[in-house]
Scaffold this motif. Sequence first.
Motif, PDB file in Angstrom:
ATOM      1  N   GLY A  20     -24.267  35.099  11.908  1.00 19.78           N
ATOM      2  CA  GLY A  20     -25.627  35.290  11.063  1.00 19.78           C
ATOM      3  C   GLY A  20     -26.163  36.095  12.612  1.00 19.78           C
ATOM      4  O   GLY A  20     -25.670  36.278  14.023  1.00 19.78           O
ATOM      5  N   TYR A  21     -27.599  35.897  12.591  1.00 19.58           N
ATOM      6  CA  TYR A  21     -28.372  36.668  13.605  1.00 19.58           C
ATOM      7  C   TYR A  21     -29.996  36.063  13.288  1.00 19.58           C
ATOM      8  O   TYR A  21     -30.155  36.168  11.931  1.00 19.58           O
ATOM      9  CB  TYR A  21     -28.864  38.414  13.225  1.00 19.58           C
ATOM     10  N   ASP A  22     -30.677  35.202  13.516  1.00 15.98           N
ATOM     11  CA  ASP A  22     -31.456  35.011  13.679  1.00 15.98           C
ATOM     12  C   ASP A  22     -32.557  35.847  14.242  1.00 15.98           C
ATOM     13  O   ASP A  22     -33.221  36.019  15.702  1.00 15.98           O
ATOM     14  CB  ASP A  22     -31.555  33.480  14.745  1.00 15.98           C
ATOM     15  N   ALA A  23     -33.317  36.298  13.384  1.00 18.36           N
ATOM     16  CA  ALA A  23     -34.806  37.202  13.173  1.00 18.36           C
ATOM     17  C   ALA A  23     -35.456  36.135  14.315  1.00 18.36           C
ATOM     18  O   ALA A  23     -36.486  37.206  14.797  1.00 18.36           O
ATOM     19  CB  ALA A  23     -34.985  37.880  11.916  1.00 18.36           C
ATOM     20  N   GLU A  24     -35.354  35.203  14.053  1.00 17.48           N
ATOM     21  CA  GLU A  24     -37.202  34.376  14.379  1.00 17.48           C
ATOM     22  C   GLU A  24     -36.368  34.018  16.138  1.00 17.48           C
ATOM     23  O   GLU A  24     -37.412  34.467  17.183  1.00 17.48           O
ATOM     24  CB  GLU A  24     -37.308  33.036  13.653  1.00 17.48           C
ATOM     25  N   VAL A  25     -35.531  34.181  16.873  1.00 17.28           N
ATOM     26  CA  VAL A  25     -35.296  33.917  18.225  1.00 17.28           C
ATOM     27  C   VAL A  25     -34.622  35.128  18.544  1.00 17.28           C
ATOM     28  O   VAL A  25     -34.530  35.236  19.764  1.00 17.28           O
ATOM     29  CB  VAL A  25     -34.634  32.516  18.427  1.00 17.28           C
ATOM     30  N   CYS A  26     -34.428  35.796  18.080  1.00 16.74           N
ATOM     31  CA  CYS A  26     -34.036  37.158  17.941  1.00 16.74           C
ATOM     32  C   CYS A  26     -32.195  37.420  18.963  1.00 16.74           C
ATOM     33  O   CYS A  26     -32.080  37.766  20.161  1.00 16.74           O
ATOM     34  CB  CYS A  26     -34.360  38.107  19.195  1.00 16.74           C
ATOM     35  N   ARG A  27     -31.448  36.426  18.442  1.00 16.13           N
ATOM     36  CA  ARG A  27     -30.219  36.526  18.975  1.00 16.13           C
ATOM     37  C   ARG A  27     -29.413  36.391  17.407  1.00 16.13           C
ATOM     38  O   ARG A  27     -29.365  35.711  16.856  1.00 16.13           O
ATOM     39  CB  ARG A  27     -29.983  35.161  19.464  1.00 16.13           C
ATOM     40  N   PRO A  28     -28.006  36.551  17.942  1.00 12.15           N
ATOM     41  CA  PRO A  28     -27.179  36.327  17.423  1.00 12.15           C
ATOM     42  C   PRO A  28     -27.062  34.917  17.177  1.00 12.15           C
ATOM     43  O   PRO A  28     -26.855  34.190  18.458  1.00 12.15           O
ATOM     44  CB  PRO A  28     -25.585  37.415  17.698  1.00 12.15           C
ATOM     45  N   VAL A  29     -26.382  34.108  16.421  1.00 15.33           N
ATOM     46  CA  VAL A  29     -26.063  32.484  15.878  1.00 15.33           C
ATOM     47  C   VAL A  29     -24.929  32.644  14.844  1.00 15.33           C
ATOM     48  O   VAL A  29     -24.468  33.692  14.339  1.00 15.33           O
ATOM     49  CB  VAL A  29     -26.755  31.572  15.155  1.00 15.33           C
ATOM     50  N   GLU A  30     -23.662  31.737  15.856  1.00 14.44           N
ATOM     51  CA  GLU A  30     -22.749  31.142  14.977  1.00 14.44           C
ATOM     52  C   GLU A  30     -22.810  29.521  14.238  1.00 14.44           C
ATOM     53  O   GLU A  30     -23.142  29.200  14.702  1.00 14.44           O
ATOM     54  CB  GLU A  30     -21.636  31.211  16.242  1.00 14.44           C
ATOM     55  N   VAL A  31     -22.607  29.661  13.451  1.00 17.43           N
ATOM     56  CA  VAL A  31     -22.286  28.209  12.957  1.00 17.43           C
ATOM     57  C   VAL A  31     -21.002  27.416  12.519  1.00 17.43           C
ATOM     58  O   VAL A  31     -20.551  28.796  11.631  1.00 17.43           O
ATOM     59  CB  VAL A  31     -23.394  27.585  11.626  1.00 17.43           C
ATOM     60  N   ILE A  32     -20.068  26.819  12.627  1.00 22.51           N
ATOM     61  CA  ILE A  32     -18.663  26.380  12.513  1.00 22.51           C
ATOM     62  C   ILE A  32     -19.096  25.184  11.268  1.00 22.51           C
ATOM     63  O   ILE A  32     -19.575  23.732  11.617  1.00 22.51           O
ATOM     64  CB  ILE A  32     -18.408  25.065  13.483  1.00 22.51           C
ATOM     65  N   THR A  33     -18.519  25.757  10.538  1.00 24.03           N
ATOM     66  CA  THR A  33     -18.870  24.275   9.028  1.00 24.03           C
ATOM     67  C   THR A  33     -18.052  24.942   8.194  1.00 24.03           C
ATOM     68  O   THR A  33     -16.654  24.364   8.229  1.00 24.03           O
ATOM     69  CB  THR A  33     -19.896  25.400   8.418  1.00 24.03           C
ATOM     70  N   ASP A  34     -17.785  23.328   7.535  1.00 27.56           N
ATOM     71  CA  ASP A  34     -17.120  22.711   6.439  1.00 27.56           C
ATOM     72  C   ASP A  34     -16.674  23.391   5.512  1.00 27.56           C
ATOM     73  O   ASP A  34     -15.595  23.579   4.404  1.00 27.56           O
ATOM     74  CB  ASP A  34     -16.783  21.105   6.817  1.00 27.56           C
ATOM     75  N   ILE A  35     -18.165  23.221   4.976  1.00 26.93           N
ATOM     76  CA  ILE A  35     -18.474  24.038   3.497  1.00 26.93           C
ATOM     77  C   ILE A  35     -19.516  25.256   3.393  1.00 26.93           C
ATOM     78  O   ILE A  35     -20.794  25.018   4.019  1.00 26.93           O
ATOM     79  CB  ILE A  35     -18.978  22.834   2.729  1.00 26.93           C
ATOM     80  N   ALA A  36     -19.230  26.154   3.323  1.00 28.82           N
ATOM     81  CA  ALA A  36     -20.451  27.395   3.155  1.00 28.82           C
ATOM     82  C   ALA A  36     -20.463  28.025   1.486  1.00 28.82           C
ATOM     83  O   ALA A  36     -19.637  27.594   0.637  1.00 28.82           O
ATOM     84  CB  ALA A  36     -19.717  28.638   3.502  1.00 28.82           C
ATOM     85  N   VAL A  37     -21.219  27.703   1.300  1.00 30.57           N
ATOM     86  CA  VAL A  37     -22.480  28.024   0.099  1.00 30.57           C
ATOM     87  C   VAL A  37     -22.774  28.876  -0.529  1.00 30.57           C
ATOM     88  O   VAL A  37     -23.764  29.333  -0.021  1.00 30.57           O
ATOM     89  CB  VAL A  37     -22.915  26.641  -0.455  1.00 30.57           C
ATOM     90  N   LEU A  38     -22.032  30.112  -1.338  1.00 32.14           N
ATOM     91  CA  LEU A  38     -23.069  31.019  -1.520  1.00 32.14           C
ATOM     92  C   LEU A  38     -23.277  31.275  -2.989  1.00 32.14           C
ATOM     93  O   LEU A  38     -23.058  31.005  -3.422  1.00 32.14           O
ATOM     94  CB  LEU A  38     -21.400  31.667  -2.101  1.00 32.14           C
ATOM     95  N   ALA A  39     -25.543  31.094  -2.592  1.00 34.90           N
ATOM     96  CA  ALA A  39     -26.229  31.109  -3.589  1.00 34.90           C
ATOM     97  C   ALA A  39     -26.196  32.460  -4.065  1.00 34.90           C
ATOM     98  O   ALA A  39     -26.523  33.369  -4.394  1.00 34.90           O
ATOM     99  CB  ALA A  39     -26.786  31.256  -2.824  1.00 34.90           C
ATOM    100  N   THR A  40     -24.352  32.700  -5.447  1.00 34.47           N
ATOM    101  CA  THR A  40     -24.152  33.572  -6.036  1.00 34.47           C
ATOM    102  C   THR A  40     -25.458  34.196  -7.172  1.00 34.47           C
ATOM    103  O   THR A  40     -25.317  33.101  -7.808  1.00 34.47           O
ATOM    104  CB  THR A  40     -22.786  33.868  -6.273  1.00 34.47           C
ATOM    105  N   ALA A  41     -25.121  35.380  -7.422  1.00 28.67           N
ATOM    106  CA  ALA A  41     -26.341  36.088  -8.356  1.00 28.67           C
ATOM    107  C   ALA A  41     -26.575  35.256  -9.958  1.00 28.67           C
ATOM    108  O   ALA A  41     -24.890  34.997 -10.049  1.00 28.67           O
ATOM    109  CB  ALA A  41     -26.327  37.424  -8.527  1.00 28.67           C
ATOM    110  N   ILE A  42     -27.912  35.165 -10.388  1.00 28.83           N
ATOM    111  CA  ILE A  42     -27.733  35.005 -11.754  1.00 28.83           C
ATOM    112  C   ILE A  42     -27.284  36.467 -12.868  1.00 28.83           C
ATOM    113  O   ILE A  42     -27.851  37.241 -12.584  1.00 28.83           O
ATOM    114  CB  ILE A  42     -28.373  33.881 -12.028  1.00 28.83           C
ATOM    115  N   GLU A  43     -26.587  36.290 -13.419  1.00 30.14           N
ATOM    116  CA  GLU A  43     -25.724  38.343 -14.247  1.00 30.14           C
ATOM    117  C   GLU A  43     -25.648  37.552 -15.954  1.00 30.14           C
ATOM    118  O   GLU A  43     -25.625  36.389 -15.727  1.00 30.14           O
ATOM    119  CB  GLU A  43     -25.487  38.805 -13.532  1.00 30.14           C
TER     120      GLU A  43
END
Lengths: 697, 188, 312
Positions: free
Chosen positions: A513-536
């Motif tokens: 990702g990129y944190d627009a607040e500290v203006c740096r690319p960021v990385e997270v090592i995660t066990d689960i990634a949850v996608l907030a997929t659209a309602i259609e």
Amino acid sequence: MSNDEKPKIGVYICHCGENIAGAVDVKAVAEFAKTLPDVVVVRDYLFMCSDPGQELIKQDIKEGLVNRVVVAACTPRTHEPIFRKACEDAGLNKYYFEMANIRDQCSWAHWHEKEKATEKAKVIIASAVAKARLLEPLEDRYIDLKKEVLVIGGGIAGIFASLDLANAGFKVHLVEKSPSIGGNMAKLDKTFPTNDCSACILTPLMVEVANHPNINLLTYSEVESITGSVGNFKVKVRKKQTYVDWNKCTGCGACLDVCPPKARVPDEFNEGMSLRGAIYIPFPQAVPKKAVVDMNACIKCGGRDFSGKEPRKSKSGKPILAPCERVCPTGAADRTPYRDPNGEIVELEVGAIIVATGYKVMDKSYFKEFSPHHPNVITAMQMERLISATGPSEGKLIKPSDIPKLLEAKKKGEKIEVEKPKTITFISCVGSRDNRYHTYCSRVCCMYMLKQAMILKEKYPDLDIYIFFIDVRTPGKEFDEYYMRCRQLGIKIIKGRAGGIQVLPGDKLLVKGYDAEVCRPVEVITDIAVLATAIEPDNTLRDLARTLGINVGAEGFLKERHTKLYPVDTMTEGIFIAGCAQGPKDIPDSVAQAKAAAASAMSLLEPGKMTVEPLISEVDKEKCTGCGVCVPLCPYGAISLVKHEDKLKSEINPALCKGCGVCTAACPSKAITLHGFTYEQVLAQIKTIAKWPEIQT
Amino acid sequence: MIEPEEGVPTILNLSEISEREREEEEKVVDIVREFGAENLIYCMQCGSCAAVCPLARVGFEWYNKKLIKALLLGLKEELLDDPTPWACVACNRCTEVCPRRVSPFEVMFAVRRMMVEEFAIPTLAIEGLRALYEYGHAVYMTGREARKKVGLPEKPPSTDSDEKALKDLKTILRNTKLAELGLIPMND
Amino acid sequence: MIADVVKNESKNEGKLKYGLFLGCNIPFNRPDVEQAMRKIFPALGVEIDDLMGQSCCPTWGTMPSIDIVAWCAVAARNLCLGEEKGIDLMTACNSCYGSLNEARHKMLTNPDILKSVNDILSKIGKKYEGRAKCRHVAWVLYKDVGLERIKESIKYTLDDITIAVQPGCHFLWPSEVYPDKEEDPFNPKVLRELCEVLGAEAPYYSKLVDCCGMGALRSTDPEKSFTLVKEKLECIKEELDADLIVTTCSSCLIQLDDAQERLRKSGKLNFSIPVLHYVQLLALCMGFDPEQVAGISVTPRDEIIDKIINKR
């Protein structure tokens, strides 16, 4: 006032504030209108629809100055009824009124060409005057309304619409395509912003629906066809074949476990994270709690295929039974009698229809940048199931990749420990606000991500939770407070939607990702990634809309008559919409809309009859040759050929005719008149326009 | 974290930062809250504070808004060598405009206090503390020509001319955290 | 909140008397400001006490950067000097005004801090009750002395003089902690009215409330600090073409006076506007010796003083 009295036409020109007067030279148009044949009075006013404006018209009628009224103003869609009423109040037949739209079709459209706009306003008024000279007085008709309502969709919106109507004494037919009502809300663990347990607040309502004397619950059913119109819709509903005798099924669930592994398919209720048998009950709190057989999954054990045959063992001669039949204590799963795969057609007559068919969650597979093939990249709806006590892990937070292991152990009666997730990362706006998929905001994702994050953080304080947002949208009552609470809990909010997920060795995921607040690319090592997929919109919504004759918008949701003023009405009178079928929304809004739709249906049907404009077609039996061209053309089935003095002639049923004019245009003998739009009237208008600018001088 | 080439910004690995906090059993957020920035967690990163911050205006790296976010993410080492918190003029315009009562000024100073514990303190600040202890004035001058020029006594009526008062002040300072830290010699 | 703790604030019943809190910059860097105060207040009927034994407030780079209780303890000792005599403190330095009032606010809103502070103060036999506070000279002049009294007491008026005012940050923010508050801290009026009563024009300008860049910013990075003061000065020149800058803060005084001359000498500024603290300006108008009350500056101010006194 008699019909043959010479027309005395009054022309009333509205400035509509600046809306018309800003582009059209009203004074010049008024001067011109005075020169038109039979025009005796011309007036202009700032707002003709205001009380003093209407009074001008009424006064002229009462004083006998005019007996035909032309108002040159805005659109008849909103204002024709107002001016007709003014005519009627002053004692003039209200069909002696004609409206000229010099705003929407003139001043607005030609705002930057003022001279041309003024000329066009003159043409429009001249044409309206030409028609007004030939107007005929007409009388309103009335039709009886059937005080029954069809509600399509048994989610939270359909449930509330049904209950409100049923409690008000209306008979409701609730049609749901799944075996149980409950909809998407039944899958949710808790609901924002108060974190009520979804099942706890929904289940009692589902039971109330099932037990209500005024509700005819038709689950596992779909609307097949609809004819008729407001007040008198004729509906055919197909009750799909359940292959289980619901009169006998008690919902005990004995059959569920014996269905063999080969017949197991991904469980829709658990969003594919576990398997169900071919014979299944959707979920523990299902209403009605009845089993159905999914014929696409059933392997017809022992050749038991509902064809009416009775296979028997060759040696003993005993009947062969499928495992589900064998364990069924009531004989509901009996496969001996023939069952029609097409199910059964039920016919209904209703006065109004409410469409509340809900939505579906977008699948993760579209988003290749987020490694959707990985089992630990899940949709938010899957996360709901993962944290729900009725979910595949019974509410225990585990990595989805460990679910098969866990279920296998459970089957064997073993207890196993799986590694606890340490980090969970949410990614917002997946498929929403995205020109490749859906440009709209799905409206609920910010809140449900916060909700899931909050529930998880409160239950497992050691968990690291990250939410990647484009921006957080919390415009609801008690919503932003909810968001701030998440921040205070230490849930890490990163401004910037993540750009990718990479799979690391050993089941871990790297979120980039990129944190627009500290203006740096960021990385997270995660066990689960949850996608907030659209309602259609559901895939079948477009077909249903076609069946009902209502519109869908560009984004695929049902289109309301007016975004602000008629949000639960459609362009087809008597058909209302509610819930996510109309557009993405949360539970409070869905319920509010459902209650609004129910109230709209009630106020429509409660009087028992309604006024219908007499602007319908009529056959002149003398002119009709009985060719029958008109009969199949009528979209309302209002025309039939009947014997008239030994000859077959067309006849139009005035109760069914909607005045669309198709027959009138098609009749080769000009035997059909559409009242309010007669040949003479329309031709007079066309001739006026065609002769322009000749008649101007 | 792999050290990047000179001049190339580091990718912030948030998981590593979180792991470090776990090992140290103390979250950076909690440290600065303890040091006076209690309301830090109410920040929603609206940026009002940065809009009026003189430091943000003249181009310091970790001005109020950005500093708050860094702390919320658990950054600490990255901040220790940075001069920004020590450049804060304490103007408090940020506090006045903050819609969530965070008081970004308090955050700046809480970070100073955190840095002091790590002995990341500018020389000038040490000199100010030494002068405060020795004379009772952070800004102290021995040359008194200016005072004489305007017709004032050589010494102001402060600890400068009151030995008892200076002794009292030293007693007070010796009973504060300044003494625990041992940043300056504090003889009687 | 404060009201609950402090039942009985120091009151100057009838007579006006304050402890003159000097701080550091005024007595050592700008003693002409101290002298100005020592001249004007008695002449206006305000008695001043020397507050013998006072120290640094403490300023931002010292105890406030180390520890909150330590900050409050040093501030409380200074406040005690007034409280013991039943009087409030009065300062012409915004930093002192800010530091003392923020410390007081902390002590009065957080009983734990006040208790820790008094534990320390007990070692020198003192206790802070929360009564004495620190007032700003501008507010004392505006509210306690009053514009009428000032008008009556002046010898020279400032006709045809346009003043750019610089109240300074700690005169305004955070408004919550101060005993006296501008009605609108983003459009402050007190200093403008104080200048207007002397006969000058003191109009609004767009950077009126902007920071001058003094304090820690200047000691950390002078170049960046000068950026701010340059912007401010250019705004004053462009929007007001002011004859004079008047401030109520000793730090702003030093920055606007000293940095201005540095900028001018390095060719970054091609104009010069004299700077005075308000108490100096008032002292001049009241006819006190310019050498004593306004004798120290970097940016030349002779011309404007001459104009005030000799109407040239």
